[in-house]
Write an enzyme that holds these catalytic residues in place. Structure first.
Site, mmCIF file in Angstrom:
data_model
loop_
_atom_site.group_PDB
_atom_site.id
_atom_site.type_symbol
_atom_site.label_atom_id
_atom_site.label_comp_id
_atom_site.label_asym_id
_atom_site.label_seq_id
_atom_site.Cartn_x
_atom_site.Cartn_y
_atom_site.Cartn_z
ATOM 1 N N ILE A 213 -17.408 -41.622 -26.288
ATOM 2 C CA ILE A 213 -17.489 -40.850 -25.042
ATOM 3 C C ILE A 213 -18.617 -41.382 -24.151
ATOM 4 O O ILE A 213 -18.450 -41.514 -22.934
ATOM 5 C CB ILE A 213 -17.695 -39.354 -25.373
ATOM 6 C CG1 ILE A 213 -16.431 -38.785 -26.073
ATOM 7 C CG2 ILE A 213 -18.014 -38.557 -24.113
ATOM 8 C CD1 ILE A 213 -16.581 -37.369 -26.620
ATOM 9 N N ASP A 255 -34.032 -45.111 -30.325
ATOM 10 C CA ASP A 255 -33.594 -43.917 -31.050
ATOM 11 C C ASP A 255 -34.146 -42.719 -30.284
ATOM 12 O O ASP A 255 -35.358 -42.586 -30.111
ATOM 13 C CB ASP A 255 -34.154 -43.960 -32.489
ATOM 14 C CG ASP A 255 -33.613 -42.817 -33.329
ATOM 15 O OD1 ASP A 255 -33.367 -41.716 -32.777
ATOM 16 O OD2 ASP A 255 -33.439 -43.022 -34.544
ATOM 17 N N ASN A 279 -25.722 -37.431 -24.317
ATOM 18 C CA ASN A 279 -24.422 -37.528 -24.995
ATOM 19 C C ASN A 279 -24.552 -37.866 -26.479
ATOM 20 O O ASN A 279 -23.685 -37.505 -27.266
ATOM 21 C CB ASN A 279 -23.562 -38.591 -24.274
ATOM 22 C CG ASN A 279 -22.433 -39.080 -25.158
ATOM 23 O OD1 ASN A 279 -21.387 -38.436 -25.273
ATOM 24 N ND2 ASN A 279 -22.637 -40.208 -25.828
ATOM 25 N N GLY A 281 -24.863 -37.987 -30.244
ATOM 26 C CA GLY A 281 -24.670 -36.876 -31.181
ATOM 27 C C GLY A 281 -24.158 -37.403 -32.493
ATOM 28 O O GLY A 281 -23.567 -38.487 -32.569
ATOM 29 N N ALA A 289 -23.268 -24.247 -48.582
ATOM 30 C CA ALA A 289 -23.679 -24.201 -49.998
ATOM 31 C C ALA A 289 -23.963 -25.600 -50.546
ATOM 32 O O ALA A 289 -24.714 -25.744 -51.514
ATOM 33 C CB ALA A 289 -22.585 -23.527 -50.821
ATOM 34 N N TYR A 344 -23.798 -28.684 -37.265
ATOM 35 C CA TYR A 344 -23.309 -29.243 -35.994
ATOM 36 C C TYR A 344 -23.049 -28.120 -34.977
ATOM 37 O O TYR A 344 -23.477 -28.192 -33.815
ATOM 38 C CB TYR A 344 -22.030 -30.026 -36.272
ATOM 39 C CG TYR A 344 -21.415 -30.711 -35.076
ATOM 40 C CD1 TYR A 344 -21.973 -31.871 -34.551
ATOM 41 C CD2 TYR A 344 -20.261 -30.202 -34.478
ATOM 42 C CE1 TYR A 344 -21.397 -32.511 -33.462
ATOM 43 C CE2 TYR A 344 -19.679 -30.836 -33.391
ATOM 44 C CZ TYR A 344 -20.253 -31.986 -32.888
ATOM 45 O OH TYR A 344 -19.674 -32.609 -31.807
ATOM 46 N N LYS A 348 -24.785 -27.429 -31.320
ATOM 47 C CA LYS A 348 -24.026 -27.434 -30.063
ATOM 48 C C LYS A 348 -24.090 -26.073 -29.376
ATOM 49 O O LYS A 348 -24.098 -25.985 -28.138
ATOM 50 C CB LYS A 348 -22.575 -27.855 -30.327
ATOM 51 C CG LYS A 348 -22.447 -29.295 -30.831
ATOM 52 C CD LYS A 348 -23.032 -30.297 -29.848
ATOM 53 C CE LYS A 348 -22.752 -31.731 -30.226
ATOM 54 N NZ LYS A 348 -23.285 -32.699 -29.253
ATOM 55 N N THR A 380 -11.695 -40.477 -30.556
ATOM 56 C CA THR A 380 -12.785 -41.445 -30.693
ATOM 57 C C THR A 380 -12.903 -41.832 -32.167
ATOM 58 O O THR A 380 -12.194 -41.293 -33.005
ATOM 59 C CB THR A 380 -14.158 -40.848 -30.280
ATOM 60 O OG1 THR A 380 -14.460 -39.769 -31.162
ATOM 61 C CG2 THR A 380 -14.184 -40.378 -28.843
HETATM 62 P P1 NAD Z 1 -19.601 -41.504 -31.468
HETATM 63 O O1 NAD Z 1 -20.099 -41.329 -32.845
HETATM 64 O O2 NAD Z 1 -18.410 -42.368 -31.240
HETATM 65 O O3 NAD Z 1 -20.769 -42.015 -30.514
HETATM 66 C C1 NAD Z 1 -22.050 -41.433 -30.530
HETATM 67 C C2 NAD Z 1 -23.077 -42.459 -30.078
HETATM 68 O O4 NAD Z 1 -24.370 -41.820 -30.152
HETATM 69 C C3 NAD Z 1 -23.119 -43.688 -30.984
HETATM 70 O O5 NAD Z 1 -23.067 -44.860 -30.213
HETATM 71 C C4 NAD Z 1 -24.429 -43.537 -31.726
HETATM 72 O O6 NAD Z 1 -25.032 -44.763 -32.079
HETATM 73 C C5 NAD Z 1 -25.267 -42.766 -30.693
HETATM 74 N N1 NAD Z 1 -26.405 -42.101 -31.336
HETATM 75 C C6 NAD Z 1 -26.387 -41.363 -32.467
HETATM 76 N N2 NAD Z 1 -27.639 -40.986 -32.798
HETATM 77 C C7 NAD Z 1 -28.447 -41.491 -31.845
HETATM 78 C C8 NAD Z 1 -29.863 -41.464 -31.650
HETATM 79 N N3 NAD Z 1 -30.672 -40.850 -32.518
HETATM 80 N N4 NAD Z 1 -30.381 -42.083 -30.562
HETATM 81 C C9 NAD Z 1 -29.565 -42.755 -29.703
HETATM 82 N N5 NAD Z 1 -28.230 -42.817 -29.845
HETATM 83 C C10 NAD Z 1 -27.681 -42.200 -30.907
HETATM 84 O O7 NAD Z 1 -19.352 -40.016 -30.939
HETATM 85 P P2 NAD Z 1 -18.419 -39.483 -29.729
HETATM 86 O O8 NAD Z 1 -17.171 -38.956 -30.325
HETATM 87 O O9 NAD Z 1 -18.358 -40.465 -28.632
HETATM 88 O O10 NAD Z 1 -19.277 -38.208 -29.282
HETATM 89 C C11 NAD Z 1 -20.191 -38.214 -28.206
HETATM 90 C C12 NAD Z 1 -20.738 -36.801 -28.011
HETATM 91 O O11 NAD Z 1 -19.641 -35.891 -27.819
HETATM 92 C C13 NAD Z 1 -21.505 -36.278 -29.221
HETATM 93 O O12 NAD Z 1 -22.576 -35.478 -28.771
HETATM 94 C C14 NAD Z 1 -20.488 -35.436 -29.937
HETATM 95 O O13 NAD Z 1 -21.094 -34.434 -30.731
HETATM 96 C C15 NAD Z 1 -19.736 -34.846 -28.760
HETATM 97 N N6 NAD Z 1 -18.382 -34.365 -29.089
HETATM 98 C C16 NAD Z 1 -17.393 -35.237 -29.482
HETATM 99 C C17 NAD Z 1 -16.138 -34.736 -29.755
HETATM 100 C C18 NAD Z 1 -14.976 -35.634 -30.161
HETATM 101 O O14 NAD Z 1 -13.878 -35.124 -30.366
HETATM 102 N N7 NAD Z 1 -15.155 -36.934 -30.271
HETATM 103 C C19 NAD Z 1 -15.874 -33.377 -29.670
HETATM 104 C C20 NAD Z 1 -16.900 -32.535 -29.281
HETATM 105 C C21 NAD Z 1 -18.152 -33.038 -28.980
#
Ligand code: NAD
Length: 439
Positions: A213, A255, A279, A281, A289, A344, A348, A380
């Site tokens: 995303i 990071d 973004n 996450g 448990a 999680y 959120k 994703t």
């Molecule tokens: P993803 O795992 O494909 O990408 C997440 C990116 O965040 C990765 O490139 C990772 O390296 C980076 N990241 C993780 N920890 C980090 C840190 N400490 N510092 C810097 N970068 C860091 O995930 P995604 O599916 O693209 O999700 C993006 C966001 O959307 C997240 O916050 C996720 O919780 C949220 N989200 C995703 C979905 C879904 O269906 N994919 C649904 C709800 C929410």
């Protein structure tokens, strides 16, 4: 992981079979492309009762560039101004306007009902306006064929603060957003010189931008004219540099949980930041448990702790410029909860708490808005790792019967980020195809 069912049900034999078996029939959603820059047909403008917006809505709709009419055989969008509905009996006007035309709405069409924020001192008006929420959410569940329905609450007097939101909701950009209630303030929008590049001359930073995303958010902000800084963990350095190069932006391998992360960001943007997208996450799923403290702590720290810390530091240091936009990433798990995701979902839900509390204060103190996107099932790497049956359920259990794409979250983020979205503040907008979870 390709959605084979979506593809199959779009073929002639697939349509026949899924209809016979009473299975979901997802429409191929019409998203923004150079060939489909707008909805495919006119906007039907209807009014239920006396508008609380005077004559201001017509010009705002006309400014979208689409043909606006009071009569159309196959409208691509229907806008019902119900801001004047103040009694239970007055709701009949909403039925009377929409009932005859709802079937004529084009495939992937849009319905936007305009209402007013619930009134604290008139319970009849409050009841009638709240009724619109149940109405729109039900409509979203029944219209089908890729169409969406939303309720947009505006302060009586002028529709001008709603322009960026109407442009978004009445366009292919909002393809996977449905059943949402967006409540605007009466803040005056910052002017936009060119709606094809609304983020021109803006600097944006997107965390977690190496893939998924975040990569799509970075690309859409760049498409809309912003100079983008892509941040991700140093281990993602190669993907990150490639991404940043492609967008003509820059990479910041960092990071986000590092103690000096905010300082490093501030150092990377000497002229300040106009758009900050939290973004990044992670998930570390386990039932409570079975969940060791470190899995709990990692998720809370990346998804919430670092967001709170960097937001505070970048606001206090003045790194986020006046007129800036902060967009955080929640999830429908933070609204509905999810088996195996106490950590999680807590993180959120915390994002939602942060947005609602901080938004009014940052608007007053810094002229900055704070909003959240709450994605549902988005295709994703994160969701490709989900077991097959849970993945299929996630894809189908929403009004559009399919998963969203990263670009759907990105388009919503870009709308929040626009200078003209000053009146959009403290909102949590789900990008979930109106998921049944937490609906
Ligand atoms: P993803 O795992 O494909 O990408 C997440 C990116 O965040 C990765 O490139 C990772 O390296 C980076 N990241 C993780 N920890 C980090 C840190 N400490 N510092 C810097 N970068 C860091 O995930 P995604 O599916 O693209 O999700 C993006 C966001 O959307 C997240 O916050 C996720 O919780 C949220 N989200 C995703 C979905 C879904 O269906 N994919 C649904 C709800 C929410």
């Amino acid at each position: 992981m390709a959605d084979r069912y979506l593809h199959f049900s779009g073929t002639a034999p697939g349509r026949f079979l899924t209809r016979r078996l009473g299975l979901p029939q997802p429409a191929r959603l019409r998203r923004l492309t150079p060939r489909t820059p707008s909805l495919d047909g006119p906007l039907l403008h209807l009014t239920a009762g006396d508008s609380a917006l005077g004559d201001t809505l017509g010009p705002v709709l006309a400014a979208t560039g689409q043909e606006v009419t009071g009569r159309a055989d196959r409208p691509a969008g229907i806008v019902v101004d119900a801001t004047g509905v103040a009694t239970a009996a007055g709701l009949a006007e909403v039925h009377a306007r929409l009932h005859p035309v709802v079937r004529s709405l084009a495939v992937c069409g849009r319905i936007v009902v305009l209402g007013t924020p619930p009134s604290a001192d008139d319970h009849h008006r409050a009841a009638a306006q709240q009724a619109l929420e149940g109405f729109v959410r039900s409509l979203g569940k029944e219209i089908g064929r890729g169409a969406t329905a939303q309720l947009l609450r505006v302060v009586p007097g002028s529709a001008a603060p709603a322009e960026s939101t109407l442009r978004f909701l009445l366009s292919p950009r909002s393809a996977y957003v449905s059943g949402q209630v967006v409540e605007l303030t009466d803040a005056t929008p910052d002017p936009v010189a060119d709606w094809t590049a609304p983020l021109a001359a803006r600097t944006a930073l997107v965390t977690g931008a190496a893939r998924g995303i975040g990569a799509s958010v970075a690309a859409v902000l760049a498409r809309d004219g912003a100079r983008v800084i892509c941040l991700d963990v140093p281990q993602a350095g190669e993907e990150l540099s490639r991404m940043a190069d492609e967008l003509g932006g820059s990479a910041l391998p960092l990071d986000i949980t590092a103690p000096d992360a905010a300082q490093q960001i501030a150092d990377a943007v000497p002229d300040g930041l106009d758009i900050l997208v939290h973004n990044a996450g992670i998930t570390r799923d386990r039932r409570l448990a079975n969940m060791p403290a470190e899995r709990w702590a990692q998720v809370i720290e990346v998804n919430l702790g670092s967001v709170l810390r960097t937001t505070d530091a970048l606001l206090t240091s003045g790194t986020v410029n006046r007129g800036g936009r902060i967009v955080a990433t929640a999830s429908i798990a933070g609204i509905a909860g999810n088996n195996g995701q106490t950590n999680y979902a807590a993180s959120k839900a915390g994002i939602i708490g942060l947005v609602r509390s901080l938004a009014p204060r940052t608007a007053a103190d810094h002229g900055v808005t704070v909003n959240a996107v709450a994605p549902g099932f988005i295709e994703t790497k994160m969701t490709a790792a989900v077991p097959f049956f849970i993945r299929e359920a996630g894809r189908r259990m929403n009004s559009l019967s399919q998963g969203g794409l990263p670009i759907d979250v990105a388009e919503t983020t870009a709308w929040f980020a626009q200078p003209a979205s000053t009146a959009v503040n403290g909102q949590v907008v789900r990008v979930c195809g109106q998921s049944l979870l937490g609906a």
